[in-house]
Write a protein that holds these residues in place. Structure first.
Motif, short mmCIF file in Angstrom:
data_model
loop_
_atom_site.label_atom_id
_atom_site.label_comp_id
_atom_site.label_asym_id
_atom_site.label_seq_id
_atom_site.Cartn_x
_atom_site.Cartn_y
_atom_site.Cartn_z
N ILE A 9 0.86 -1.17 0.00
CA ILE A 9 0.00 0.00 0.00
C ILE A 9 0.90 1.23 0.00
CG2 ILE A 9 -1.65 1.32 1.39
CD1 ILE A 9 -2.62 -1.44 2.44
N ARG A 10 0.57 2.19 -0.83
CA ARG A 10 1.34 3.44 -0.87
C ARG A 10 0.40 4.60 -0.55
NH1 ARG A 10 3.22 4.79 -6.41
NH2 ARG A 10 1.44 6.18 -6.44
N ASP A 11 0.81 5.43 0.40
CA ASP A 11 0.07 6.64 0.74
C ASP A 11 0.93 7.83 0.35
OD1 ASP A 11 -2.16 5.38 1.96
OD2 ASP A 11 -0.98 5.06 3.76
N ASP A 12 0.47 8.58 -0.63
CA ASP A 12 1.19 9.78 -1.07
C ASP A 12 0.65 11.00 -0.35
OD1 ASP A 12 2.85 8.54 -2.93
OD2 ASP A 12 1.36 8.68 -4.52
N LEU A 14 1.23 12.51 2.51
CA LEU A 14 0.94 12.57 3.94
C LEU A 14 1.45 13.90 4.48
CD1 LEU A 14 2.02 9.00 5.08
CD2 LEU A 14 -0.30 9.86 4.85
N ARG A 27 5.80 10.33 2.06
CA ARG A 27 5.20 9.22 1.31
C ARG A 27 5.46 7.95 2.09
NH1 ARG A 27 7.27 8.57 -4.33
NH2 ARG A 27 5.21 7.73 -4.76
N TRP A 29 5.07 3.60 2.19
CA TRP A 29 4.80 2.28 1.64
C TRP A 29 4.71 1.35 2.84
CZ3 TRP A 29 7.96 5.84 -0.43
CH2 TRP A 29 7.85 6.11 -1.80
N GLN A 107 0.97 5.53 15.05
CA GLN A 107 0.12 5.02 13.98
C GLN A 107 -0.23 3.55 14.23
OE1 GLN A 107 -1.01 7.38 11.74
NE2 GLN A 107 0.18 8.58 13.22
N TRP A 109 -0.33 1.17 12.21
CA TRP A 109 0.43 0.25 11.38
C TRP A 109 1.87 0.06 11.88
CZ3 TRP A 109 4.34 3.29 9.92
CH2 TRP A 109 4.08 4.64 9.67
#
Length: 124
Positions: A9-12, A14, A27, A29, A107, A109
């Motif tokens: 999963i990639r979160d751009d 942030l 960013r 991953w 977080q 995660w």
């Protein structure tokens, strides 16, 4: 994990809070699915969203596929971060590093383990 067929999963884009109301662009991953993983963080002035994007996309998903969350953070005043980039290794830079570590640990995660990675300026 450890298989090449698992897409991380990639979160751009942030935005991580820092001192004085600034935000640090980052960013992320991380492995797919629910879980808590150790995080590897890179701090750099090299613009994670464009200038170094290709390098990150070639490297960081590999680590995420193998059970790590990987976060690349633009230093204050660079890339997606607010503030002014004044010089290397200032006290405010170290304070930002601590703020990002605290943010990661909070977080859902992150398992609380944190490592740093980088080269050149980002290897401080």
């Amino acid at each position: 994990m450890g298989t090449d067929d698992v897409v991380p999963i990639r979160d751009d884009f942030l935005k991580i809070p820092a001192a004085d109301g600034r935000v640090l662009g980052a960013r992320l991953w991380r492995p797919a699915g629910d879980g808590r993983w150790p995080v590897i963080i890179e701090f750099a002035p090299y613009r994670a969203f464009d200038l170094f994007r290709g390098l990150h996309e070639a490297t960081f998903p590999y680590w995420a596929e193998r059970g790590y969350a990987v976060l690349t953070v633009d230093l204050a005043g660079s890339g997606g971060s607010t503030g002014v980039l004044r010089d290397e290794y200032l006290e405010s830079e170290f304070e930002d590093v601590l703020a990002v570590i605290d943010w990661c640990v909070a977080q859902n995660w992150c398992d609380g383990a944190v490592g740093l990675s980088g080269f050149s300026w980002s290897a401080f």
